[in-house]
Write a protein that holds these residues in place. Structure first.
Motif, PDB file in Angstrom:
ATOM      1  N   SER A  68       0.882  -1.287   0.147  1.00  0.00           N
ATOM      2  CA  SER A  68       0.087  -0.132   0.096  1.00  0.00           C
ATOM      3  C   SER A  68       0.901   1.359  -0.149  1.00  0.00           C
ATOM      4  O   SER A  68       2.099   1.255   0.387  1.00  0.00           O
ATOM      5  N   PRO A  69       0.363   2.534  -0.461  1.00  0.00           N
ATOM      6  CA  PRO A  69      -1.153   2.426  -0.778  1.00  0.00           C
ATOM      7  C   PRO A  69      -1.149   2.136  -2.244  1.00  0.00           C
ATOM      8  O   PRO A  69      -0.378   2.261  -3.018  1.00  0.00           O
ATOM      9  N   ALA A  70      -2.636   1.689  -2.539  1.00  0.00           N
ATOM     10  CA  ALA A  70      -2.762   1.482  -4.036  1.00  0.00           C
ATOM     11  C   ALA A  70      -2.828   2.418  -4.851  1.00  0.00           C
ATOM     12  O   ALA A  70      -2.936   3.715  -4.632  1.00  0.00           O
ATOM     13  N   GLY A  71      -1.739   2.032  -5.996  1.00  0.00           N
ATOM     14  CA  GLY A  71      -1.682   2.994  -7.121  1.00  0.00           C
ATOM     15  C   GLY A  71      -0.110   3.886  -6.988  1.00  0.00           C
ATOM     16  O   GLY A  71       0.080   4.616  -7.853  1.00  0.00           O
ATOM     17  N   ALA A  72       0.416   3.566  -6.106  1.00  0.00           N
ATOM     18  CA  ALA A  72       1.604   4.474  -5.730  1.00  0.00           C
ATOM     19  C   ALA A  72       2.687   3.616  -6.826  1.00  0.00           C
ATOM     20  O   ALA A  72       2.696   2.459  -7.225  1.00  0.00           O
ATOM     21  N   ARG A  73       3.425   4.665  -7.308  1.00  0.00           N
ATOM     22  CA  ARG A  73       4.452   4.015  -8.434  1.00  0.00           C
ATOM     23  C   ARG A  73       5.881   3.727  -7.691  1.00  0.00           C
ATOM     24  O   ARG A  73       6.209   4.527  -7.030  1.00  0.00           O
ATOM     25  N   VAL A  74       6.069   2.478  -7.990  1.00  0.00           N
ATOM     26  CA  VAL A  74       7.082   1.889  -7.095  1.00  0.00           C
ATOM     27  C   VAL A  74       8.511   1.444  -8.188  1.00  0.00           C
ATOM     28  O   VAL A  74       8.233   0.979  -9.157  1.00  0.00           O
ATOM     29  N   GLU A  75       9.486   1.657  -7.480  1.00  0.00           N
ATOM     30  CA  GLU A  75      10.826   1.047  -8.339  1.00  0.00           C
ATOM     31  C   GLU A  75      11.538   0.404  -6.937  1.00  0.00           C
ATOM     32  O   GLU A  75      11.688   0.937  -6.206  1.00  0.00           O
ATOM     33  N   GLY A  84      12.273  -3.991 -10.445  1.00  0.00           N
ATOM     34  CA  GLY A  84      11.159  -3.942 -10.995  1.00  0.00           C
ATOM     35  C   GLY A  84      10.660  -2.494 -10.803  1.00  0.00           C
ATOM     36  O   GLY A  84      11.077  -1.634 -10.064  1.00  0.00           O
ATOM     37  N   ARG A  85       9.365  -2.196 -11.801  1.00  0.00           N
ATOM     38  CA  ARG A  85       8.919  -0.780 -11.807  1.00  0.00           C
ATOM     39  C   ARG A  85       7.407  -1.265 -12.063  1.00  0.00           C
ATOM     40  O   ARG A  85       6.968  -1.734 -13.066  1.00  0.00           O
ATOM     41  N   ASP A  86       6.539  -0.804 -11.025  1.00  0.00           N
ATOM     42  CA  ASP A  86       5.088  -1.041 -11.384  1.00  0.00           C
ATOM     43  C   ASP A  86       4.489  -0.068 -10.332  1.00  0.00           C
ATOM     44  O   ASP A  86       4.768   0.461  -9.512  1.00  0.00           O
ATOM     45  N   SER A  87       2.923  -0.187 -10.490  1.00  0.00           N
ATOM     46  CA  SER A  87       2.031   0.495  -9.294  1.00  0.00           C
ATOM     47  C   SER A  87       1.714  -0.595  -8.324  1.00  0.00           C
ATOM     48  O   SER A  87       1.667  -1.912  -8.426  1.00  0.00           O
ATOM     49  N   ALA A  88       1.815  -0.006  -7.167  1.00  0.00           N
ATOM     50  CA  ALA A  88       1.374  -0.852  -5.946  1.00  0.00           C
ATOM     51  C   ALA A  88      -0.190  -1.391  -6.093  1.00  0.00           C
ATOM     52  O   ALA A  88      -0.608  -0.525  -6.631  1.00  0.00           O
ATOM     53  N   PRO A  89      -0.600  -2.320  -5.606  1.00  0.00           N
ATOM     54  CA  PRO A  89       0.395  -3.579  -5.018  1.00  0.00           C
ATOM     55  C   PRO A  89       1.088  -4.244  -6.084  1.00  0.00           C
ATOM     56  O   PRO A  89       0.565  -4.549  -7.008  1.00  0.00           O
ATOM     57  N   MET A  90       2.295  -4.695  -5.610  1.00  0.00           N
ATOM     58  CA  MET A  90       3.177  -5.468  -6.537  1.00  0.00           C
ATOM     59  C   MET A  90       4.228  -6.165  -5.864  1.00  0.00           C
ATOM     60  O   MET A  90       4.439  -6.027  -4.742  1.00  0.00           O
ATOM     61  N   ALA A  91       5.064  -7.195  -6.465  1.00  0.00           N
ATOM     62  CA  ALA A  91       5.959  -7.867  -5.756  1.00  0.00           C
ATOM     63  C   ALA A  91       7.266  -8.180  -6.928  1.00  0.00           C
ATOM     64  O   ALA A  91       6.713  -8.161  -7.860  1.00  0.00           O
ATOM     65  N   VAL A  92       8.250  -8.206  -6.195  1.00  0.00           N
ATOM     66  CA  VAL A  92       9.355  -8.807  -7.076  1.00  0.00           C
ATOM     67  C   VAL A  92      10.078  -9.906  -6.441  1.00  0.00           C
ATOM     68  O   VAL A  92      10.273  -9.951  -5.138  1.00  0.00           O
ATOM     69  N   LYS A  93      10.776 -10.764  -6.899  1.00  0.00           N
ATOM     70  CA  LYS A  93      11.417 -11.648  -6.583  1.00  0.00           C
ATOM     71  C   LYS A  93      12.977 -11.208  -6.378  1.00  0.00           C
ATOM     72  O   LYS A  93      13.450 -10.553  -6.840  1.00  0.00           O
ATOM     73  N   ALA A  94      13.452 -11.787  -5.165  1.00  0.00           N
ATOM     74  CA  ALA A  94      14.632 -11.319  -4.442  1.00  0.00           C
ATOM     75  C   ALA A  94      15.516 -12.192  -4.281  1.00  0.00           C
ATOM     76  O   ALA A  94      15.168 -13.443  -4.099  1.00  0.00           O
ATOM     77  N   ALA A 103      11.664   2.905  -3.718  1.00  0.00           N
ATOM     78  CA  ALA A 103      11.459   4.136  -3.674  1.00  0.00           C
ATOM     79  C   ALA A 103       9.791   3.993  -4.347  1.00  0.00           C
ATOM     80  O   ALA A 103       9.504   3.302  -5.353  1.00  0.00           O
ATOM     81  N   ALA A 104       8.988   4.968  -3.782  1.00  0.00           N
ATOM     82  CA  ALA A 104       7.645   5.084  -4.217  1.00  0.00           C
ATOM     83  C   ALA A 104       7.299   6.559  -4.353  1.00  0.00           C
ATOM     84  O   ALA A 104       7.575   7.322  -3.467  1.00  0.00           O
ATOM     85  N   ARG A 105       6.620   6.831  -5.469  1.00  0.00           N
ATOM     86  CA  ARG A 105       5.667   8.100  -5.585  1.00  0.00           C
ATOM     87  C   ARG A 105       4.382   7.897  -5.199  1.00  0.00           C
ATOM     88  O   ARG A 105       3.489   7.145  -5.985  1.00  0.00           O
ATOM     89  N   LEU A 106       3.918   8.307  -4.164  1.00  0.00           N
ATOM     90  CA  LEU A 106       2.614   8.084  -3.504  1.00  0.00           C
ATOM     91  C   LEU A 106       1.684   8.865  -4.178  1.00  0.00           C
ATOM     92  O   LEU A 106       1.721  10.037  -4.893  1.00  0.00           O
ATOM     93  N   PRO A 107       0.220   8.234  -4.341  1.00  0.00           N
ATOM     94  CA  PRO A 107      -0.929   9.261  -5.054  1.00  0.00           C
ATOM     95  C   PRO A 107      -1.056  10.654  -4.614  1.00  0.00           C
ATOM     96  O   PRO A 107      -1.412  11.534  -5.637  1.00  0.00           O
TER      97      PRO A 107
END
Length: 148
Positions: A68-75, A84-94, A103-107
């Motif tokens: 969260s928050p939904a819609g945040a742009r995440v790297e 990975g670069r996507d909108s939240a909610p999102m997951a990447v393998k590590a 890093a996230a740019r929130l709504p």
């Protein structure tokens, strides 16, 4: 002396019926109390506006998730490499025991950054809090009348 020995033998033979001692079985040991399930670890605060919670992953992989928050742009980055670069909610393998920068740019337009360690067989779930700014609000009709 012989008489004494004979007397002892007679006494030993004539003791009468022996009293049977009833043996009670030893009490069964009390069952061991079932171990209480381990409480879920509380979310750990990374910063003022970021919390991370680790939970088991069914396939045994290490994952980093932004919930969260939904819609945040995440790297998600490991050093300079973008994973990975996507909108939240999102997951990447590590990879386990590696540190990642999220890093996230929130709504609301605010930006947040956090460093998180991936753990083997666990999901590191990050939650950013987005405090929306309170813009101007309209006056009530009564407050406007008082002002005029």
């Amino acid at each position: 002396m012989r008489t004494r020995a004979l007397l002892l033998l007679c006494l030993a033979a004539c003791q009468g019926p022996r009293q049977a001692v009833r043996e009670e079985p030893a009490p069964a040991p009390a069952p061991a109390p079932a171990p209480a399930p381990a409480p879920a670890p509380p979310a750990a605060l990374i910063g003022e506006d970021v919390a991370v919670e680790y939970r088991p992953q069914a396939d045994g992989q290490a994952l980093i998730e932004v919930a969260s928050p939904a819609g945040a742009r995440v790297e998600v980055r490991e050093g300079d490499a973008l994973l990975g670069r996507d909108s939240a909610p999102m997951a990447v393998k590590a990879e386990a025991d590696h540190w990642y920068s999220v890093a996230a740019r929130l709504p609301s337009g605010a930006t947040r950054e956090a460093k998180v360690q991936a753990r083997a067989g666990e999901v590191a779930s990050l939650r950013f809090t987005d405090v929306t700014s309170q813009g101007p609000k309209a006056m009530s009709h009564e407050a406007f009348k008082e002002l005029v």
